[in-house]
Design an enzyme around this catalytic site. Structure first.
Site, PDB file in Angstrom:
ATOM      1  N   THR A   1     -26.425  12.156 -16.969  1.00 26.74           N
ATOM      2  CA  THR A   1     -27.835  11.774 -17.125  1.00 26.74           C
ATOM      3  C   THR A   1     -27.979  10.261 -17.034  1.00 26.74           C
ATOM      4  OG1 THR A   1     -29.827  12.163 -18.444  1.00 26.74           O
ATOM      5  CG2 THR A   1     -27.813  11.695 -19.667  1.00 26.74           C
ATOM      6  N   ASN A   2     -29.130   9.740 -17.375  1.00 28.99           N
ATOM      7  CA  ASN A   2     -29.361   8.299 -17.332  1.00 28.99           C
ATOM      8  C   ASN A   2     -30.218   7.912 -18.530  1.00 28.99           C
ATOM      9  OD1 ASN A   2     -32.304   8.381 -16.538  1.00 28.99           O
ATOM     10  ND2 ASN A   2     -31.383   9.563 -14.881  1.00 28.99           N
ATOM     11  N   ARG A   3     -30.534   6.629 -18.647  1.00 23.80           N
ATOM     12  CA  ARG A   3     -31.136   6.144 -19.891  1.00 23.80           C
ATOM     13  C   ARG A   3     -32.659   6.193 -19.897  1.00 23.80           C
ATOM     14  NH1 ARG A   3     -29.031   0.481 -20.774  1.00 23.80           N
ATOM     15  NH2 ARG A   3     -30.589   0.603 -22.417  1.00 23.80           N
TER      16      ARG A   3
END
Ligand code: CTP
Length: 409
Positions: free
Chosen positions: A213-215
Site C-alpha cells: 500500500t502507500n501513505r
C-alpha cells in the site's frame, strides 16, 4: 407568464426526549419556526417532566403530541407524522432514547414515529459526561450512524448539577443552521453536475495477511467530495478510506468503498460516462501481485514477489473522455517536481493536474493541510500556498467550474 409554483414548506418533526436540555428545545423550535418551517413537536412522556407540552403547542405549527393513543381523531399519528416529515430532529436525544431507537423499539409516539419514517433523522444527544462516554451509548450511536442517522455531537461545557464536560446539547443556532443545510441542500456552480471523486491509497494483497500500500490518507479526496457537494454537485466518492464525512453533506455523497486498484478501476469505469467531472485523487498502486492463497511462512525465506503493472485509470479515462467532461489528475512527486509533473500532465491527458511535493512539511500524505501547484492547459502553473485541504479543494473545484461548458446542466 405563469407564476412559479411556490416550494412547499418543509415539514420538521421535532422530537424532545426527557433530559434537562429539553428546555433548550423550545429555543430550537422557535428558531425553526423563524426559519419558515412547519414544525410538529413530539415529546416523550419523560420530557413532559421537564417542559410542558403547552409551551411547544404555543410556538409550533400544530399541537405538541406525547402519547400514541391521545388523539381519538388520529388513530395512527406516528405514520402520518413519520411519512410527511422532511426531517426528524431529536433534541435532546437522551441515552435511553438512543438505545430504544438503535434497538428498534417503538414504545411511545416519538420512537414509533422514528420507526415509521424513511425521512432523514438528525439526533442531537445531550447527557452527563459519564453517560456520553459509556461504550454502550457510543456503540448504539455507531449502529445508528451505519444506518444513515446523522448525529450532531454534544459540546463541552457546564452540565446540570454544576459539572463540566462533554455532553451539553449543541447550540440551538448550530442545530437550526444544520437543519437548513440538510433540508434545503446546496445550490451552487456545480448544481446539476455529477462529480466522481477517488480517494485514499489502494491495498494490494500479497497473501491473506499482508498488503502493498502507500501513505495516502484520503483526506484531500474526501475534502474534494465534500466541497463539491457544497457547491451543489451530486457526488460519488470511490474511496479506500472510510472516514466520517461532514454532517451537512453526508446524505449528498454516495460512498463506494474499495480496496484494490482493480476494484477502484471497476467502480470508476462503471460511472465514468455519466460523470461531468472526474477527480482522480486516489493514490492507485502502479503494481500489483497475484496473492498467495495462504500466509507466506517466514521459514520459507524471503518470498519472490512477481509484480504486475496495473492499468493507468487516468489515462483510460482521458482516452474515453466525452465532450465537455472535465478530468482532474493528481501527481505525487518528490524530486524535480515541476518537470516530472509537466511530463505526467502531457502523458496522462488530464485537463488539470494537482501537483503535490510530498517532501514539503505540512503538505501531502496524512496532513490536514496541503500546498499544491495546478497545471492547466494554455496557462502558467498556479501555486496554491499552504492551506487546509478543504481550501485547496475549493481552489481546484473553482478551476473545474471554469472549464465546464456552461448552460448544459
Ligand atoms: N493513477 C491512475 N492509475 C494508476 C496510477 C495512477 O489513475 N494505475 C492516477 C492517480 O490517481 C493520479 C495520477 O494517476 O491522479 C498520478 O499518479 P502518480 O502516482 O503521481 O503517478 P504515476 O502514474 O504513479 O507515475 P510515477 O510513479 O512515475 O510518479
Amino acid at each position: 407568464m405563469p407564476s412559479a409554483t411556490p416550494e412547499p414548506t418543509p415539514r420538521i418533526v421535532l422530537g424532545v426526549a426527557g433530559g434537562i436540555a429539553a428546555y433548550k428545545a423550545v429555543e430550537v423550535l422557535r428558531r425553526l419556526r423563524d426559519a419558515g418551517y412547519h414544525v410538529a413537536p413530539i415529546l416523550t412522556p419523560d420530557a413532559t417532566r421537564f417542559v410542558a407540552p403547552l409551551t411547544f403547542t404555543a410556538l409550533a405549527s400544530e399541537p405538541a403530541r406525547v402519547g400514541l393513543y391521545d388523539d381519538p381523531n388520529l388513530p395512527i399519528p406516528h405514520t402520518k407524522l413519520g411519512q410527511s416529515a422532511d426531517l426528524i430532529v431529536v433534541a435532546p436525544a437522551t441515552a435511553h432514547l438512543i438505545a430504544r431507537f438503535a434497538a428498534g423499539l417503538a414504545d411511545d409516539l416519538l420512537t414509533a414515529t422514528l420507526m415509521a419514517s424513511a425521512s432523514p433523522v438528525l439526533l442531537c444527544p445531550a447527557m452527563h459526561t459519564e453517560m456520553w462516554e459509556q461504550p454502550v451509548v457510543q456503540e448504539n450511536l455507531a449502529t445508528l450512524r451505519r444506518r444513515g442517522v446523522l448525529v450532531l455531537e454534544p459540546e463541552r461545557g457546564h452540565l446540570a448539577g454544576g459539572d463540566e464536560g462533554a455532553g451539553r446539547l449543541a447550540d440551538p443556532a448550530t442545530i437550526v443552521a444544520l437543519v437548513q443545510r440538510i433540508v434545503e441542500g446546496y445550490r451552487g456552480p456545480l448544481t446539476g453536475r455529477r462529480v466522481l471523486v477517488t480517494a485514499g491509497g489502494t491495498r494490494e494483497p500479497i497473501d491473506p495477511v499482508r498488503v502493498i500500500t502507500n501513505r495516502s490518507s484520503g483526506r484531500q479526496g474526501h475534502a474534494i467530495a465534500e466541497v463539491a457537494a457544497r457547491l451543489g454537485a451530486a457526488v460519488t466518492l470511490v474511496t479506500t478510506t472510510v472516514r466520517p464525512l461532514a454532517l451537512d453533506v453526508q446524505r449528498r455523497i454516495d460512498v463506494v468503498p474499495v480496496v484494490t486498484a482493480a476494484e477502484l478501476r471497476d467502480r470508476v469505469l462503471a460511472r465514468a460516462s455519466e460523470s461531468d467531472v472526474i477527480v482522480m485523487a486516489a493514490a492507485v498502486a502502479d503494481f500489483t501481485v497475484a496473492p498467495a492463497p495462504n500466509k507466506l511462512k517466514k521459514a520459507a525465506g524471503p518470498p519472490k514477489l512477481s509484480l504486475v503493472a496495473t492499468p493507468d485509470i487516468l489515462v483510460e479515462l482521458t482516452g474515453a473522455r466525452r465532450d465537455g467532461q472535465v478530468i482532474v489528475g493528481f501527481a505525487a512527486e518528490s524530486t524535480d517536481v515541476l518537470a516530472n509533473a509537466q511530463s505526467k500532465f502531457e502523458r496522462k491527458g488530464a485537463d488539470l493536474l494537482v501537483v503535490n511535493d510530498v517532501t514539503t512539511p505540512g503538505a501531502g500524505f496524512e496532513s490536514r493541510t496541503n500546498e499544491v501547484v495546478l497545471l492547466l492547459r494554455d496557462h502558467d502553473p498556479v501555486t496554491v500556498s499552504m492551506r487546509t485541504k478543504e481550501d485547496v479543494a475549493l481552489e481546484v473545484l473553482t478551476r473545474v467550474v471554469a472549464l465546464l461548458p456552461q448552460g448544459d446542466q
